[in-house]
Design a protein around this motif. Structure first.
Motif, mmCIF file in Angstrom:
data_model
loop_
_atom_site.group_PDB
_atom_site.id
_atom_site.type_symbol
_atom_site.label_atom_id
_atom_site.label_comp_id
_atom_site.label_asym_id
_atom_site.label_seq_id
_atom_site.Cartn_x
_atom_site.Cartn_y
_atom_site.Cartn_z
ATOM 1 N N LYS A 368 -14.855 -11.099 -34.327
ATOM 2 C CA LYS A 368 -14.921 -12.450 -34.893
ATOM 3 C C LYS A 368 -16.300 -13.074 -34.735
ATOM 4 C CE LYS A 368 -11.348 -15.124 -34.501
ATOM 5 N NZ LYS A 368 -10.305 -16.062 -34.024
ATOM 6 N N VAL A 369 -16.897 -12.951 -33.556
ATOM 7 C CA VAL A 369 -18.201 -13.567 -33.317
ATOM 8 C C VAL A 369 -19.336 -12.556 -33.426
ATOM 9 C CG1 VAL A 369 -17.269 -15.440 -31.918
ATOM 10 C CG2 VAL A 369 -17.993 -13.319 -30.795
ATOM 11 N N GLY A 370 -19.081 -11.418 -34.056
ATOM 12 C CA GLY A 370 -20.140 -10.471 -34.342
ATOM 13 C C GLY A 370 -20.461 -9.484 -33.255
ATOM 14 N N ILE A 371 -19.846 -9.625 -32.085
ATOM 15 C CA ILE A 371 -20.091 -8.709 -30.981
ATOM 16 C C ILE A 371 -18.915 -8.833 -30.012
ATOM 17 C CG2 ILE A 371 -21.391 -10.332 -29.501
ATOM 18 C CD1 ILE A 371 -23.281 -7.921 -28.879
ATOM 19 N N SER A 372 -18.641 -7.772 -29.281
ATOM 20 C CA SER A 372 -17.545 -7.796 -28.310
ATOM 21 C C SER A 372 -18.075 -8.103 -26.925
ATOM 22 C CB SER A 372 -16.822 -6.444 -28.288
ATOM 23 O OG SER A 372 -17.676 -5.433 -27.762
ATOM 24 N N LEU A 376 -21.533 -6.792 -24.860
ATOM 25 C CA LEU A 376 -22.457 -7.601 -24.063
ATOM 26 C C LEU A 376 -22.630 -7.020 -22.672
ATOM 27 C CD1 LEU A 376 -21.312 -11.182 -25.130
ATOM 28 C CD2 LEU A 376 -23.415 -10.001 -25.782
ATOM 29 N N HIS A 377 -21.553 -6.506 -22.084
ATOM 30 C CA HIS A 377 -21.682 -5.847 -20.783
ATOM 31 C C HIS A 377 -22.577 -4.609 -20.895
ATOM 32 C CE1 HIS A 377 -17.793 -7.941 -19.381
ATOM 33 N NE2 HIS A 377 -18.802 -8.435 -18.698
ATOM 34 N N PHE A 378 -22.428 -3.873 -21.980
ATOM 35 C CA PHE A 378 -23.282 -2.701 -22.176
ATOM 36 C C PHE A 378 -24.744 -3.117 -22.290
ATOM 37 C CE2 PHE A 378 -25.616 0.235 -24.853
ATOM 38 C CZ PHE A 378 -25.420 1.433 -24.181
#
Length: 540
Positions: A368-372, A376-378
């Motif tokens: 939905k917001v373009g990234i999971s 982000l953790h990666f």
């Protein structure tokens, strides 16, 4: 920095120092186009309920009036930044009425250029400059290129981590004999300057390693393998440039879509030919600011010939290679928080680097917001890898290889057996190169998960590693598979994903008749795009 990976890893292996690797400040910026339910670009003004674009720090516009930009403040964890972005996205989704947010980086169906409205601002000196800057972008590159969107990842290392590294490598207690008898203020100033210079070195070393390894992010996160037919004029214009310089391409047009991971970061997306002539090596603050300042001050005759006024309106701020620092197209930028009346360049010179901005991430249409959150953790792990790795200065020859890896992965990343530059004059397969990096990413993720009671970072690395071993897991491959399965165009795919993200269409059904009339159906087993004449091993 001139340390090595294992040496730095040991520094964080004991005494709970590994927690420093999870700490810092994190912020996100998401760009998205507003569209109608039939997939057309929304030509309505930026919703008034979001207020003045120059005042609202959370919801503004980028290049176009239709291009919403959602910005989080910095948070001490990516989880908090992600939650804040979700909240802003929901506010925007509700605030745009029946319109939808386009979920892809490459633009939706675009009207003729003269109908694409650039962002409008208040009639103040500041607002007029912002509009003129955008008119300059339109004049120089065309409006369609500027309609490309993405997500930016901002982060800074924690002060405690920087102090820890400074204590190990910066010799903060060592002063020259010439300062031995000077007063405490002078000594403190010397220490502050020494620490600031050390921090700058840390960030520039990290940036250089990011440049060397950014091809891996393009491969893993690239999600713009295709473009809508309304963008093809930009593609064809660039192909004409290629055909002039590549004899093997003159009798045909290369197929950009068979192996592409990211059109957005390729030469067919955001690019500036003139900037490429001013290589920025990120070797130190002095070199970086000198190169950027040179582009800000160097006149470009081609831009000057475009003129400065049209219909009694200014159409660009100046005729230089860069109108402002914002026009510097780089996958990474070093940043400092600016004060009133201050430019970014002046802030960097005065106070050094405060944070890093990663600017090369495509929007993932399945999120939905373009990234999971896992993604982000990666990225956290990846940036720690860039910190841990040895980082010599970048030479002109190495930069050519770095940029070649970037473009090879963007246009041919899904090709089995793709060979990349190893930066020592030899070639290496993308798979083998990635294996080497993932071995170190796994070690860092283990450190970051230590004493947390969970495995968030290790899970994120395992998830991305699966894409290295199974190309079908790539977002670019998933998009191709979805389009084939539903026999649909990119426009239809984007509309379907946009509807899936919002709660405004409970049955997830748009008006299929109006959409079909506006967006021709996808042809079975063929991509509705130019076909390829192979260049063999030569890449253009």
């Amino acid at each position: 920095m001139l340390w090595n990976f294992d040496e730095v890893r040991q520094l964080f292996a004991y005494n709970n120092k590994n927690r420093l690797l999870r700490e810092g400040n994190f912020g996100l910026e998401l760009e998205s186009q507003r569209i109608t339910a039939s997939g057309q670009l929304a030509l309505t003004p930026h919703p008034a309920q979001f207020g003045d674009k120059t005042i609202n720090s959370r919801i503004t516009t980028d290049f176009a009036e239709s291009q919403v930009e959602m910005i989080t403040p910095p948070y001490p964890s990516v989880r908090e930044a992600y939650a804040a972005l979700q909240a802003i996205w929901k506010e925007v989704d509700e605030g745009i009425g029946d319109e939808l947010l386009w979920p892809l980086s490459m633009p939706p169906r675009l009207p003729d250029e003269d109908r694409i409205p650039i962002a409008r601002f208040a009639d103040t000196a500041y607002g007029r400059d912002k509009e003129t800057y955008r008119r300059g972008l339109a004049l120089r590159y065309g409006k369609k290129m500027q309609m490309i969107s993405g997500i930016h990842y901002n982060f800074s290392l924690s002060h405690e981590l920087l102090d820890y590294l400074y204590g190990e490598y910066g010799n903060p207690n060592t002063l020259s004999d010439s300062h031995a008898c000077e007063d405490k203020n002078t000594v403190d100033q010397e220490k502050d300057r020494g620490r600031r210079e050390f921090v700058d070195q840390i960030y520039f070393a990290l940036a250089r390693n990011f440049l060397r390894s950014r091809w891996l992010l393009i491969y893993l996160f690239g999600a713009s393998p295709y473009c809508d037919s309304s963008y093809l004029s930009v593609i064809k214009k660039e192909l004409e440039v290629i055909k002039k310089n590549c004899p093997c391409c003159r009798e045909g047009i290369p197929d950009l879509y068979q192996y592409t991971t990211s059109l957005r970061v390729s030469r067919f997306g955001y690019s500036n030919t003139y900037q490429n002539r001013y290589s920025v090596f990120f070797n130190n603050l002095g070199e970086y600011t000198e190169k950027v300042r040179e582009m800000l001050e160097q006149e470009n005759p081609d831009y000057t010939r475009l003129g400065f006024r049209e219909n009694n309106l200014p159409v660009q701020l100046n005729g230089n290679i860069l109108q402002t620092e914002s026009e510097f197209y780089s996958s990474i930028r070093v940043k400092q928080n600016v004060r009133k009346g201050e430019t970014q360049l002046k802030a960097l010179v005065e106070r050094g680097v405060d944070y890093i901005e990663i600017r090369m991430l495509d929007l993932d249409p399945f999120e939905k917001v373009g990234i999971s959150l896992s993604g982000l953790h990666f990225l956290q792990v990846f940036m720690m890898y860039c910190l841990f790795e040895h980082s010599d200065s970048i030479t002109a020859d190495e930069l050519k290889q770095i940029n070649a890896n970037h473009h090879l992965t963007a246009l041919y990343g899904r090709k089995n057996g793709l060979m990349l530059h190893r930066y020592d004059g030899k070639m290496i397969s993308l798979r083998e190169f990635g294996e080497k990096i993932f071995g170190k990413l796994a070690a860092i993720a283990g450190l970051m998960d230590k004493n947390t009671g969970n495995s968030l970072y290790r899970q994120s690395v395992r998830k991305e590693y699966a894409k290295l071993t199974d190309i079908t897991r790539l977002p670019s491959s998933r998009i191709a598979r979805e389009m084939m399965a539903h026999e649909e165009s990119l426009l239809m795919f984007g509309l379907r994903q946009a509807a899936a993200h919002t709660e405004k269409y409970p049955d997830k059904n748009l008006d299929e008749n109006s959409v079909a009339a506006f967006a021709p159906s996808f042809e079975r087993n063929t991509y509705p795009y130019p076909r390829k004449v192979s260049c063999g091993e030569k890449r253009c």
